[in-house]
Design a protein around this motif. Structure first.
Motif, PDB file in Angstrom:
ATOM      1  N   PRO A  49       0.812  -1.234   0.000  1.00 24.55           N
ATOM      2  CA  PRO A  49       0.000   0.000   0.000  1.00 24.55           C
ATOM      3  C   PRO A  49       0.840   1.276   0.000  1.00 24.55           C
ATOM      4  N   SER A  50       0.200   2.365  -0.365  1.00 22.40           N
ATOM      5  CA  SER A  50       0.870   3.670  -0.387  1.00 22.40           C
ATOM      6  C   SER A  50      -0.169   4.773  -0.452  1.00 22.40           C
ATOM      7  N   LEU A  51       0.106   5.878   0.173  1.00 24.25           N
ATOM      8  CA  LEU A  51      -0.689   7.089  -0.044  1.00 24.25           C
ATOM      9  C   LEU A  51       0.186   8.136  -0.736  1.00 24.25           C
ATOM     10  N   ARG A  52       1.295   8.510  -0.089  1.00 17.51           N
ATOM     11  CA  ARG A  52       2.146   9.583  -0.590  1.00 17.51           C
ATOM     12  C   ARG A  52       2.839   9.225  -1.904  1.00 17.51           C
ATOM     13  N   THR A  53       3.454   8.071  -1.957  1.00 13.98           N
ATOM     14  CA  THR A  53       4.258   7.730  -3.129  1.00 13.98           C
ATOM     15  C   THR A  53       3.373   7.607  -4.363  1.00 13.98           C
ATOM     16  N   ARG A 113       6.907  -0.656  -6.136  1.00 16.19           N
ATOM     17  CA  ARG A 113       6.970  -0.744  -4.673  1.00 16.19           C
ATOM     18  C   ARG A 113       6.917  -2.216  -4.292  1.00 16.19           C
ATOM     19  N   GLU A 145      10.016   2.280  -3.206  1.00 11.32           N
ATOM     20  CA  GLU A 145      10.350   1.691  -1.901  1.00 11.32           C
ATOM     21  C   GLU A 145      10.488   0.190  -2.052  1.00 11.32           C
ATOM     22  N   HIS A 150      14.540   3.662  -0.158  1.00 11.34           N
ATOM     23  CA  HIS A 150      13.399   4.473  -0.597  1.00 11.34           C
ATOM     24  C   HIS A 150      13.962   5.795  -1.147  1.00 11.34           C
ATOM     25  N   GLN A 153      11.838   9.054  -1.267  1.00 12.62           N
ATOM     26  CA  GLN A 153      11.739   9.685   0.052  1.00 12.62           C
ATOM     27  C   GLN A 153      13.043  10.415   0.368  1.00 12.62           C
ATOM     28  N   CYS A 294       8.588  10.065   7.740  1.00 16.01           N
ATOM     29  CA  CYS A 294       8.189   9.853   6.343  1.00 16.01           C
ATOM     30  C   CYS A 294       6.683   9.665   6.184  1.00 16.01           C
ATOM     31  N   LEU A 295       6.018   9.262   7.273  1.00 17.22           N
ATOM     32  CA  LEU A 295       4.580   8.939   7.282  1.00 17.22           C
ATOM     33  C   LEU A 295       4.313   7.667   6.453  1.00 17.22           C
ATOM     34  N   PRO A 296       3.312   6.862   6.802  1.00 15.94           N
ATOM     35  CA  PRO A 296       2.337   7.094   7.863  1.00 15.94           C
ATOM     36  C   PRO A 296       2.966   6.902   9.249  1.00 15.94           C
ATOM     37  N   ARG A 322       7.486  15.456  -1.524  1.00 19.06           N
ATOM     38  CA  ARG A 322       7.492  14.238  -2.334  1.00 19.06           C
ATOM     39  C   ARG A 322       7.076  14.543  -3.768  1.00 19.06           C
TER      40      ARG A 322
END
Ligand code: CP
Length: 341
Positions: A49-53, A113, A145, A150, A153, A294-296, A322
């Motif tokens: 999973p990813s949100l930002r990338t 990823r 990542e 990464h 990042q 880096c979050l989350p 990012r």
């Protein structure tokens, strides 16, 4: 493997690293929609999973005039087989060799990823999944990542710190602080953060309990980079001591190396360090240091609300960079980076 792949930032030669950084900062300060990558398409494979990338890469492609498509393997695609030379009698219907061979005939770069499996340390250290895809691809591959690194990042982190400290980061104290987390997280972000800070000539301290050392080859590389760029690298098992005089506190959880492939032992080791958390009191020891992640991030487990909601927190800006770093990265792999910004 295509030459202009972006698998790890520390492998990018120094002049190109500086250009990428400069270009990322240019995108930060010139929020324009461009056409530098018109007529190109980015394809992304997210095995995790990813949100930002995912969002930053998709938007970066669009804002450069390119298209993007995102694939979640196994969700609406065939499951992929990875082993070579064996009959494919299991669930997987398509070999990664064909999958990548096909995709790289549709798109102009493939983002991947693929986290660590934590089954085999040497396989993770060699970034086996990422490298396999790069081997079968006819177009540049971008590491979104992997098991060990990464770089997207890392470039964003370098950019936000350069902006925050107005271009003067050398000899600033950068503390990479291990924090407790209920799950065994990968080492990719800490490795890239460590290498990036060392390359920027910062005085880097890795603070982690016994059993949570980072990879020794990465540490050796970071030590070499720090000394080459006028900085330093040290390690401590005392989080409070590490915080003294810090300019940057980069919090991150990662799995215990001492029991890497033994889930029960690793969990027991990790749970014995639940007090490793960034608190307001700990931040008071710093030299008005900024908090990065880096979050989350898990609130009140890794870091307290008071820090995340306070005026030392840089994590949201860090995430914002990012997008700028992603634009520079796409221009790099597509060889359309302007010679000067
Ligand atoms: N920091 C980062 O890579 O975030 P995502 O996992 O949401 O992409």
């Amino acid at each position: 493997m295509p030459t202009q792949s972006f698998l790890e930032l520390s492998d990018v030669p120094e002049p190109m690293f500086q250009r990428l950084l400069e270009r990322s900062l240019w995108h930060r300060h010139n929020r324009t929609y461009l056409q530098t990558a018109r007529d190109r398409t980015l394809g992304m494979l997210f095995f995790n999973p990813s949100l930002r990338t995912r969002t930053s890469m998709e938007l970066a492609a669009q804002q450069l005039g390119a298209l993007s498509t995102t694939i979640i393997p196994g969700q609406g695609t065939w499951g992929f087989a990875w082993e070579e030379g064996v009959p494919m009698l299991g669930e997987a219907s398509e070999h990664i060799k064909e999958a990548v061979g096909v995709l790289s005939r549709y798109v102009d770069a493939i983002g991947v990823r693929a986290f660590a499996t934590r089954v085999d340390y040497e396989a993770d250290r060699s970034d086996r999944a990422l490298k396999t895809i790069a081997q079968f691809s006819r177009v540049p591959v971008i590491n979104l990542e992997s098991a060990f690194y990464h770089p997207c990042q890392g470039l964003a982190d370098a950019s936000v710190m350069m902006d925050h400290f107005k271009g003067d980061v050398s000899r600033k104290k950068f503390v990479l602080a291990w924090c407790y987390h209920p799950r065994p997280l990968p080492m990719a972000v800490p490795h890239s953060a460590l290498l990036t800070a060392a390359r920027l000539g910062m005085d880097v301290t890795v603070a982690a309990p016994a059993g949570f050392a980072l990879d020794e080859q990465v540490m050796a590389r970071a030590a070499g980079m720090a000394s080459q760029h006028g900085g330093s690298l040290s390690e401590t098992t005392d989080m409070d001591e590490a915080m003294e005089g810090a300019h940057v506190v980069y919090a991150k959880a990662w799995a215990g190396r001492a029991a890497y492939t033994n889930a029960d032992e690793e969990a027991a080791l990790r749970h014995s360090h639940e007090a490793w958390r960034v608190t307001e009191n700990r931040m008071r020891r710093t030299d008005r240091g900024v908090f990065m992640h880096c979050l989350p991030v898990r609130r009140n487990v890794v870091v307290d609300d008071a820090v995340l909601d306070g005026n030392q927190a840089l994590h949201l800006d860090q995430a914002a960079y990012r997008l700028h770093a992603a634009k520079a990265t796409l221009e790099y792999v597509w060889d359309v980076l302007p010679t000067s910004t």
